[in-house]
Design an enzyme around this catalytic site. Sequence first.
Site, PDB file in Angstrom:
ATOM      1  N   GLY A  48      -6.438  -5.737  11.114  1.00  0.00           N
ATOM      2  CA  GLY A  48      -5.731  -6.889  10.569  1.00  0.00           C
ATOM      3  C   GLY A  48      -5.122  -7.846  11.577  1.00  0.00           C
ATOM      4  O   GLY A  48      -5.015  -9.034  11.310  1.00  0.00           O
ATOM      5  N   GLU A 102       1.374  -6.175  15.176  1.00  0.00           N
ATOM      6  CA  GLU A 102       0.919  -5.832  13.820  1.00  0.00           C
ATOM      7  C   GLU A 102       0.686  -7.102  13.008  1.00  0.00           C
ATOM      8  O   GLU A 102       1.353  -8.121  13.229  1.00  0.00           O
ATOM      9  CB  GLU A 102       2.008  -5.004  13.113  1.00  0.00           C
ATOM     10  CG  GLU A 102       1.705  -3.539  12.969  1.00  0.00           C
ATOM     11  CD  GLU A 102       0.591  -3.204  11.998  1.00  0.00           C
ATOM     12  OE1 GLU A 102      -0.340  -4.005  11.799  1.00  0.00           O
ATOM     13  OE2 GLU A 102       0.657  -2.101  11.440  1.00  0.00           O
ATOM     14  N   ASP A 103      -0.217  -7.026  12.054  1.00  0.00           N
ATOM     15  CA  ASP A 103      -0.402  -8.146  11.125  1.00  0.00           C
ATOM     16  C   ASP A 103       0.728  -8.175  10.103  1.00  0.00           C
ATOM     17  O   ASP A 103       1.295  -9.222   9.822  1.00  0.00           O
ATOM     18  CB  ASP A 103      -1.777  -8.076  10.437  1.00  0.00           C
ATOM     19  CG  ASP A 103      -2.061  -6.732   9.773  1.00  0.00           C
ATOM     20  OD1 ASP A 103      -1.307  -5.762  10.004  1.00  0.00           O
ATOM     21  OD2 ASP A 103      -3.050  -6.634   9.019  1.00  0.00           O
ATOM     22  N   ASP A 106       4.691  -3.348   5.873  1.00  0.00           N
ATOM     23  CA  ASP A 106       4.890  -3.199   4.427  1.00  0.00           C
ATOM     24  C   ASP A 106       5.922  -2.085   4.226  1.00  0.00           C
ATOM     25  O   ASP A 106       7.116  -2.315   4.377  1.00  0.00           O
ATOM     26  CB  ASP A 106       3.503  -2.894   3.827  1.00  0.00           C
ATOM     27  CG  ASP A 106       3.476  -2.887   2.316  1.00  0.00           C
ATOM     28  OD1 ASP A 106       4.277  -2.174   1.716  1.00  0.00           O
ATOM     29  OD2 ASP A 106       2.644  -3.586   1.723  1.00  0.00           O
ATOM     30  N   LYS A 134       7.350  -7.468   4.850  1.00  0.00           N
ATOM     31  CA  LYS A 134       7.784  -7.438   3.447  1.00  0.00           C
ATOM     32  C   LYS A 134       9.052  -6.588   3.365  1.00  0.00           C
ATOM     33  O   LYS A 134       8.968  -5.370   3.159  1.00  0.00           O
ATOM     34  CB  LYS A 134       6.704  -6.794   2.567  1.00  0.00           C
ATOM     35  CG  LYS A 134       5.415  -7.589   2.425  1.00  0.00           C
ATOM     36  CD  LYS A 134       4.428  -6.781   1.571  1.00  0.00           C
ATOM     37  CE  LYS A 134       3.155  -7.534   1.313  1.00  0.00           C
ATOM     38  NZ  LYS A 134       2.130  -6.665   0.661  1.00  0.00           N
ATOM     39  N   PHE A 155       0.816  -8.887  -2.547  1.00  0.00           N
ATOM     40  CA  PHE A 155      -0.336  -8.684  -1.681  1.00  0.00           C
ATOM     41  C   PHE A 155      -0.873 -10.015  -1.163  1.00  0.00           C
ATOM     42  O   PHE A 155      -1.004 -10.969  -1.918  1.00  0.00           O
ATOM     43  CB  PHE A 155      -1.437  -7.929  -2.424  1.00  0.00           C
ATOM     44  CG  PHE A 155      -2.485  -7.380  -1.509  1.00  0.00           C
ATOM     45  CD1 PHE A 155      -2.242  -6.247  -0.744  1.00  0.00           C
ATOM     46  CD2 PHE A 155      -3.715  -8.009  -1.381  1.00  0.00           C
ATOM     47  CE1 PHE A 155      -3.202  -5.759   0.134  1.00  0.00           C
ATOM     48  CE2 PHE A 155      -4.678  -7.524  -0.510  1.00  0.00           C
ATOM     49  CZ  PHE A 155      -4.424  -6.397   0.235  1.00  0.00           C
ATOM     50  N   ASP A 162      -7.037  -8.374   4.895  1.00  0.00           N
ATOM     51  CA  ASP A 162      -8.170  -8.210   3.978  1.00  0.00           C
ATOM     52  C   ASP A 162      -7.790  -7.596   2.636  1.00  0.00           C
ATOM     53  O   ASP A 162      -6.781  -6.909   2.496  1.00  0.00           O
ATOM     54  CB  ASP A 162      -9.194  -7.289   4.610  1.00  0.00           C
ATOM     55  CG  ASP A 162      -8.695  -5.838   4.659  1.00  0.00           C
ATOM     56  OD1 ASP A 162      -7.610  -5.609   5.251  1.00  0.00           O
ATOM     57  OD2 ASP A 162      -9.347  -4.956   4.080  1.00  0.00           O
ATOM     58  N   ARG A 168     -10.754 -11.904   5.160  1.00  0.00           N
ATOM     59  CA  ARG A 168     -10.084 -12.057   6.466  1.00  0.00           C
ATOM     60  C   ARG A 168     -10.340 -13.417   7.098  1.00  0.00           C
ATOM     61  O   ARG A 168      -9.552 -13.881   7.906  1.00  0.00           O
ATOM     62  CB  ARG A 168     -10.638 -11.024   7.468  1.00  0.00           C
ATOM     63  CG  ARG A 168     -10.348  -9.582   7.128  1.00  0.00           C
ATOM     64  CD  ARG A 168     -10.727  -8.700   8.336  1.00  0.00           C
ATOM     65  NE  ARG A 168     -10.898  -7.300   7.977  1.00  0.00           N
ATOM     66  CZ  ARG A 168      -9.898  -6.417   7.933  1.00  0.00           C
ATOM     67  NH1 ARG A 168      -8.672  -6.793   8.197  1.00  0.00           N
ATOM     68  NH2 ARG A 168     -10.127  -5.164   7.602  1.00  0.00           N
TER      69      ARG A 168
HETATM   70  P1  XMP Z   1       2.724   0.024   6.097  1.00  0.00           P
HETATM   71  O1  XMP Z   1       3.041   0.329   4.660  1.00  0.00           O
HETATM   72  O2  XMP Z   1       2.280   1.238   6.835  1.00  0.00           O
HETATM   73  O3  XMP Z   1       1.471  -0.904   5.978  1.00  0.00           O
HETATM   74  O4  XMP Z   1       3.832  -0.746   6.776  1.00  0.00           O
HETATM   75  C1  XMP Z   1       1.005  -1.623   7.017  1.00  0.00           C
HETATM   76  C2  XMP Z   1      -0.464  -1.881   6.853  1.00  0.00           C
HETATM   77  O5  XMP Z   1      -0.822  -2.029   5.475  1.00  0.00           O
HETATM   78  C3  XMP Z   1      -1.697  -3.110   5.288  1.00  0.00           C
HETATM   79  N1  XMP Z   1      -1.071  -4.071   4.339  1.00  0.00           N
HETATM   80  C4  XMP Z   1      -1.644  -5.167   3.836  1.00  0.00           C
HETATM   81  N2  XMP Z   1      -2.852  -5.687   4.048  1.00  0.00           N
HETATM   82  N3  XMP Z   1      -2.311  -7.481   2.602  1.00  0.00           N
HETATM   83  C5  XMP Z   1      -3.188  -6.849   3.417  1.00  0.00           C
HETATM   84  O6  XMP Z   1      -4.281  -7.355   3.604  1.00  0.00           O
HETATM   85  C6  XMP Z   1      -1.086  -7.018   2.325  1.00  0.00           C
HETATM   86  O7  XMP Z   1      -0.341  -7.637   1.567  1.00  0.00           O
HETATM   87  C7  XMP Z   1      -0.729  -5.787   2.987  1.00  0.00           C
HETATM   88  N4  XMP Z   1       0.393  -5.039   2.979  1.00  0.00           N
HETATM   89  C8  XMP Z   1       0.158  -4.015   3.826  1.00  0.00           C
HETATM   90  C9  XMP Z   1      -1.936  -3.686   6.650  1.00  0.00           C
HETATM   91  O8  XMP Z   1      -3.145  -3.192   7.147  1.00  0.00           O
HETATM   92  C10 XMP Z   1      -0.806  -3.183   7.501  1.00  0.00           C
HETATM   93  O9  XMP Z   1      -1.176  -3.004   8.844  1.00  0.00           O
HETATM   94 MG    MG Z   2      -2.931  -3.474   9.698  1.00  0.00          MG
END
Ligand code: XMP
Ligand code: MG
Length: 178
Positions: A48, A102-103, A106, A134, A155, A162, A168
């Site tokens: 990502g 990081e992208d 969450d 988030k 999302f 993606d 993407r």
């Molecule tokens: P956590 O929960 O581990 O998640 O902090 C991080 C990873 O979850 C993916 N992620 C998303 N990918 N849209 C996406 O395309 C979203 O809204 C989203 N939320 C979480 C992402 O890969 C991230 O690195």
């Molecule tokens: Mg990611």
Amino acid sequence: MNEIQVLDKTFVPFLSAEDIQSKIESLAVTINKDYQNKKPLFVAILNGSFMFAADLFKSVTVDAEICFIKLASYKGTQSTGHVITAIGLDSNITGRDIIVVEDIIDTGKTLHTFLPQIINQQPSSVKIATLLHKPEATVYDLHIDYCCFSIPNKFVVGYGLDYDGFGRNTKAIYQLKS
Ligand code: XMP
Ligand code: MG
């Protein structure tokens, strides 16, 4: 900007390419100040973050290196809760100033699980840079040093992010249509 269709879902425009680029420019200015006379190693988490890491890295002017690792915790639009390391960290990070890229953060589980692997190797410092955060969804305790956008718990796709592998390849970021 128009709505986009990714597989079976519709997404609406959320962050423009211009807004994204301007936040990244400001972040690079901050990093250039914070890392004056240092040689940070950016550790970007695939897939990502590849666009964010590339755009940020282009605006970093201090001597810096970048490497990529692959972790995954997502399937479809819901976190699976598992964190898998697919491509490990092969650079020697002992004594280095690490910036994890990081992208999106969450729940925080991905970084919460991965950071100890970094810290174990005794870097001289570790900071986290994320394009998106988030806050309402974050349940793991994480200190986020650099964040471009705090966003609602919906999302999003685009600019590297993606939905099941697709969506993407846009310059803007789109939010799932409710
Ligand atoms: P956590 O929960 O581990 O998640 O902090 C991080 C990873 O979850 C993916 N992620 C998303 N990918 N849209 C996406 O395309 C979203 O809204 C989203 N939320 C979480 C992402 O890969 C991230 O690195
Ligand atoms: Mg990611």
